[in-house]
Design an enzyme around this catalytic site. Sequence first.
Site, PDB file in Angstrom:
ATOM      1  N   LYS A   1      -0.291  -1.876  -5.602  1.00 15.90           N
ATOM      2  CA  LYS A   1      -0.101  -2.534  -4.139  1.00 15.90           C
ATOM      3  C   LYS A   1      -1.314  -2.436  -3.153  1.00 15.90           C
ATOM      4  O   LYS A   1      -1.313  -3.569  -2.415  1.00 15.90           O
ATOM      5  CB  LYS A   1       1.154  -1.443  -3.427  1.00 15.90           C
TER       6      LYS A   1
ATOM      7  N   ILE B   1       9.820  -3.394   3.245  1.00 13.86           N
ATOM      8  CA  ILE B   1       8.958  -3.335   4.367  1.00 13.86           C
ATOM      9  C   ILE B   1       8.054  -4.724   4.433  1.00 13.86           C
ATOM     10  O   ILE B   1       7.459  -5.195   3.385  1.00 13.86           O
ATOM     11  CB  ILE B   1       7.774  -2.445   4.654  1.00 13.86           C
TER      12      ILE B   1
END
Lengths: 426, 426
Positions: free
Chosen positions: A206, A137
């Site tokens: 993340k 993504i």
Amino acid sequence: MTINIALLGFGTVASGIPFLLKENGEKITAQAGTDIQIAKFLVRDDAEKQALLAQGHQYEFVTDITAILNDDTIDIVIELMGRIEPAKTFITQALQAKKHVVTANKDLLAVHGSDLLKVATDNGVVLYYEAAVTGGIPILRTLANSYTADKITKILGVVNGTSNFMMTKMVDEGWTYDEALAEASRLGYAESDPTNDVDGIDAAYKIVILSQFAFGMTIKFEDVRHEGIRNITPEDVKLAQKLGFVIKLVGEIVERPSGIYAEVVPTFLPKNHQLATVNGVMNAVFVESIGINEAMFYGPGAGQKPTATSVVADVIELAKGIDKGEVLPAFNTFTRETVYATKEDLVDKYYFAIETEDKAGQLLHLAELFHAENVSFEQVFQENIGDDRASIAIISHKMDLNQFDSLVEKISNLEGFTLRNTIKVI
Amino acid sequence: MTINIALLGFGTVASGIPFLLKENGEKITAQAGTDIQIAKFLVRDDAEKQALLAQGHQYEFVTDITAILNDDTIDIVIELMGRIEPAKTFITQALQAKKHVVTANKDLLAVHGSDLLKVATDNGVVLYYEAAVTGGIPILRTLANSYTADKITKILGVVNGTSNFMMTKMVDEGWTYDEALAEASRLGYAESDPTNDVDGIDAAYKIVILSQFAFGMTIKFEDVRHEGIRNITPEDVKLAQKLGFVIKLVGEIVERPSGIYAEVVPTFLPKNHQLATVNGVMNAVFVESIGINEAMFYGPGAGQKPTATSVVADVIELAKGIDKGEVLPAFNTFTRETVYATKEDLVDKYYFAIETEDKAGQLLHLAELFHAENVSFEQVFQENIGDDRASIAIISHKMDLNQFDSLVEKISNLEGFTLRNTIKVI
């Protein structure tokens, strides 16, 4: 002109890069404005080198990083070894040798990113890492380039494929945690030690990186509260469904008036929330902001080709600038002082799973406790679960973290009541 | 340094721009590397100017475009008037006056985009238009910057909020087309003449622009087959649900070995397809590619703040480059010769809604027809609908467009059978 790149590591993702350079060569050259060529591959040792040559790979394999550092024809180094060392040392040395670096190493970036970025700046080169967060993504470049005019107020991310695969099985099939883990292991999604995935550590890495791009603030990894999915029972999943929710492991970063807060925790998502349909190993990042309002970016969180695609997109960005002789911009240019939110400013709804004797007045006791904390119920579901025991599931209205801590303590101390679980509700 | 911008038009979106420049001023200045200031606003006439001044707006309003064209302090012109003229003339003149232009005008770009881009190139300036497709979703920049290493094979887009709102009501509430249109009008989603939205014209404009960024090919607007939602009945919606689908108006662009094809048509989406949960006025673009594989970009397709955010993000990109004295890159640099796919290469499943007398052997007749075309059934659902009539819904396996055309003709000519509707199945 030709841009020469060197790859560190010949693992799954690294071997996807020659595939893309060949398969999409024409487009890549046109987009970069220049040829991109793999000059050298760093491998572990001579045995790996000989094995790869024997397999027919026709690259220049080297076993010593200095063969890359001292090669002035190499413009870009791609690190795909993973973990902290020797990746950290190699990236540092490459930056010091004035080479731009692309990496997908989230563990390293989440913990040592600031140091590495400083080395890059000091040496007039840049460090790009689109693939480090949700592999396929393109979320970091989007936050960096398309949210420049916007102010993000909240990020919600399903950013760990392994745990999301497991939660999907637990929700859709009613499996236990152990059954879901066994299947994830069988399919190769879970490592032999699944801790990083199931305890929210990988997701927290993340979240640290996302906080920098979305809020311009660097939350320290140790300041991201993380709680995994080990304690989610089939009862929780069933109750969630009855109350109109699905449970997922969600990383959340929120900016409140007092500052920023981040955590990775199991979360009740309303069934019609866009994140609720992100299933299996897929990832998604949901962004709330004052301009765009609500947007979601969905795709594969890992995998050879998706990750390699993000890596090569970074390489193309660099190649464009090198080709034109421009000063390359830092990957993320949004920075503010990091300020943490106060507990009073963190306001959420919660699910409380409680067990008690099935007799008159039990719910009244709980209602009194909540009322004393000035918190009201949004939904209550009570049922007899046998042996004269009752299960009581409560979805509360919003409360701040102090109220929540106080309620948890009071319910835990209430004689005859067991607080089986609490889960945040979006 | 200060970058001066001029705005053409003072409508809803335009008035969102001062809001963003003020509310997010600090971030915008930091990201652009320079101040961004509104120098002039072009309005229709003196009456509008006086009205806006009377409302307390303190901008320099002008009624003649030359006041902007001849102002050398203005670097960027933002066109937000919509429609073809005078927008086309003004943009052309601005580009010829060596001003960069940002626009959200999809109608204009879909039909005259190539001409305008040529004027820009000839004058050494650029034309950016992120907001022209799905207002708040940063899809064009993502395709241009993050799919550089990838090869896109298919785009599926729910890119018209009005028709998606209506289809959502028709699916979730069982409303008729007319009921849904009345509600869309009441809420201000549908214009008094809703043709562009409900007949897929607006979506087709966006599909033209998406084809340029995703495939490097320019499909002509008149080559995008478009069919709207007027013919979708509550029966179709109910049958779709029984068979495991939802119906949405979907724009599709696909690249096959022989070339590219695009259409905007009502489509059966499997209930678990990520696009199937894009509801209400929200938009999403689903991208299939050989690298990332599957990704989706979801957000608001229109609205003042989302659209203004995309416009200002374009302005910031331009300002960055102007500030550094760089040659600004074209918004989209991916171009190939446009080649259209052959009918044989366009292979899809279809839903056939058929009515006939409820007597023995009717399904057999249909089975024979399909068998003669070498097409098999994936699902069949038959029920008595009263008056000795039967409704037969068929989901076919894949067939090419020639087979489809032939089947439609044969069923239409079959005595005693009425082909009520056909819809593509994803």
